[in-house]
Write a protein that holds these residues in place. Structure first.
Motif, short mmCIF file in Angstrom:
data_model
loop_
_atom_site.label_atom_id
_atom_site.label_comp_id
_atom_site.label_asym_id
_atom_site.label_seq_id
_atom_site.Cartn_x
_atom_site.Cartn_y
_atom_site.Cartn_z
N ARG A 17 56.07 40.96 22.78
CA ARG A 17 55.41 41.03 21.48
C ARG A 17 56.43 41.48 20.45
N THR A 18 56.29 40.97 19.23
CA THR A 18 57.07 41.44 18.10
C THR A 18 56.11 42.16 17.16
N VAL A 19 56.53 43.35 16.75
CA VAL A 19 55.74 44.17 15.82
C VAL A 19 56.58 44.34 14.56
N PRO A 25 61.16 53.88 8.77
CA PRO A 25 60.65 55.13 9.33
C PRO A 25 59.36 54.93 10.14
N THR A 26 58.51 54.03 9.69
CA THR A 26 57.28 53.76 10.45
C THR A 26 57.60 53.09 11.78
N ALA A 27 58.57 52.20 11.79
CA ALA A 27 58.98 51.56 13.05
C ALA A 27 59.44 52.62 14.05
N ILE A 28 60.18 53.61 13.58
CA ILE A 28 60.65 54.67 14.47
C ILE A 28 59.49 55.53 14.96
N ARG A 29 58.51 55.79 14.10
CA ARG A 29 57.33 56.56 14.53
C ARG A 29 56.55 55.79 15.60
N ILE A 30 56.46 54.48 15.43
CA ILE A 30 55.78 53.65 16.44
C ILE A 30 56.51 53.77 17.77
N VAL A 31 57.83 53.64 17.75
CA VAL A 31 58.62 53.75 18.98
C VAL A 31 58.43 55.12 19.61
N ALA A 82 48.66 49.10 15.38
CA ALA A 82 47.58 48.93 14.40
C ALA A 82 47.38 50.22 13.59
N LYS A 83 47.48 51.35 14.27
CA LYS A 83 47.29 52.64 13.59
C LYS A 83 48.32 52.84 12.49
N HIS A 84 49.49 52.24 12.66
CA HIS A 84 50.57 52.38 11.69
C HIS A 84 50.67 51.19 10.73
N GLY A 85 49.67 50.34 10.75
CA GLY A 85 49.66 49.22 9.82
C GLY A 85 50.63 48.12 10.16
N ALA A 86 50.97 48.01 11.44
CA ALA A 86 51.92 46.99 11.89
C ALA A 86 51.20 45.88 12.64
#
Length: 86
Positions: A17-19, A25-31, A82-86
């Motif tokens: 999957r690609t997100v 910064p949001t990408a890092i929080r997701i990771v 989804a929680k992070h709007g991605a």
């Protein structure tokens, strides 16, 4: 692919999957959140980070392919994204 995981595609013995996060910064929080869940499950995805785009791959290496654990973690990843709007 599983109808409950429409964002994932199967490639051989892996699901991918690609997100796309709103920003880096949001990408890092997701990771970071994925890492916590992966540790809890003792099951770790391959993650490639390119600015705000995450490429995720799941497989169960020691079982030689996909297992229920891959699909469980995929659903968790979907919820986190989804929680992070991605």
């Amino acid at each position: 692919m599983d109808k409950n995981l429409p964002e994932w595609r199967r490639e051989g013995d892996e699901i991918r999957r690609t997100v796309t996060a709103p920003d880096f910064p949001t990408a890092i929080r997701i990771v970071d959140e994925i890492a916590v869940k992966a540790e809890e499950l003792n099951h770790h995805p391959d993650i490639d980070i390119r600015w705000r785009t995450l490429h995720l791959t799941l497989t169960t290496h020691d079982k030689g392919g996909l297992t229920d654990l891959d699909f469980t973690l995929a659903a968790i990843i979907d919820d986190i994204a989804a929680k992070h709007g991605a």
